[in-house]
Design an enzyme around this catalytic site. Structure first.
Site, PDB file in Angstrom:
ATOM      1  N   SER A 158      12.825  20.378 -16.140  1.00  0.00           N
ATOM      2  CA  SER A 158      11.657  19.906 -16.890  1.00  0.00           C
ATOM      3  C   SER A 158      12.042  19.126 -18.136  1.00  0.00           C
ATOM      4  CB  SER A 158      10.781  21.105 -17.276  1.00  0.00           C
ATOM      5  OG  SER A 158      10.368  21.815 -16.139  1.00  0.00           O
ATOM      6  N   HIS A 159      11.023  18.602 -18.817  1.00  0.00           N
ATOM      7  CA  HIS A 159      11.238  17.769 -19.991  1.00  0.00           C
ATOM      8  C   HIS A 159      11.953  18.527 -21.111  1.00  0.00           C
ATOM      9  CE1 HIS A 159       7.260  19.700 -20.623  1.00  0.00           C
ATOM     10  NE2 HIS A 159       7.653  19.781 -21.875  1.00  0.00           N
TER      11      HIS A 159
END
Length: 240
Positions: A158-159
């Protein structure tokens, strides 16, 4: 085992670029290609892309605007690569998505409001990313994959995640946003790690574990929630 692998690799060397650019590809006039770069059928390379010498971009892959790819990089078929820099000698296998927006939004009673993501994905040298894995761009900061990391198939990163050197992540694992993974970490298959955590150096996480809190350096954990391995084994005996 290491020398056995060296022997196999000796008789099955890495594919070498032909230096050919397919007439069935679309390469922006504003892209910069180094010496002996191979571009196969159906590839789309957009404005501002920089690809250094001896790299191979395989069929039907899209390289988005301003992406930088270093030397001796191999990108397999059907990849989508945006908003990122890729270090030398890296291999990206089929179906990988890099640099799409992360899963971030505000919730209210009427609607879910998506957050714009402005960061990049920074990938070091000698990295391998397995088939159909996805790495999201950072929100404001960058997502970082350090040198010599190995990512198996079907992994989601994820980010704003940061992964240290030499870490190994087995298939179907997922790391939630803004978590930091240390150096030399080994994660088994189907490991899930919650967001905003810190996983120390030299940590080993058993397959199928769920990590919901920070893990100190040199720990070995397993289970859901993940606990020290000795504690996990004691629990298992209690059910016999």
């Amino acid at each position: 085992y290491k020398y056995f692998i060296y022997t196999l690799n000796f008789f099955n060397p890495k594919r070498i670029s032909t230096g050919k650019i397919s007439q069935n590809s679309i390469v922006s006039k504003n892209a910069k290609l180094g010496k002996n770069v191979e571009i196969q059928d159906g590839v789309i390379i957009k404005d501002g892309v920089k690809i250094k010498e001896n790299s191979i971009i395989s069929s039907n892959t899209v390289i988005g605007q301003d992406v930088t790819i270093s030397s001796n990089v191999f990108v397999d078929e059907n990849c989508s690569i945006f908003n990122c820099n890729i270090g030398k000698n890296t291999r990206i296998q089929s179906g990988v998505s890099i640099g799409s927006s992360g899963f971030g939004f505000a919730i209210d009673e009427l609607q879910n409001i998506n957050m714009s993501h402005l960061g990049k994905v920074l990938i070091g040298k000698d990295v391998v990313i397995g088939n159909n894995s996805a790495i999201a761009r950072g929100s404001l900061d960058d997502t970082i994959i350090s040198d010599n990391v190995r990512i198996d198939n079907l992994v989601h990163i994820s980010h704003n995640v940061k992964i240290g050197k030499n870490t190994i992540i087995a298939g179907q694992s997922g790391i939630a946003g803004s978590t930091t993974i240390g150096k030399n970490v080994i994660m088994g298959g189907q490991v899930g790690i919650s967001g905003h955590l810190k996983i120390g150096n030299n940590v080993k996480i058993g397959g199928g574990s769920g990590v919901v809190k920070d893990i100190e350096d040199n720990s070995v954990v397993m289970g859901y929630p993940a606990v020290p391995l000795k504690e996990f084994l004691k629990k298992g005996k209690s059910f016999e």
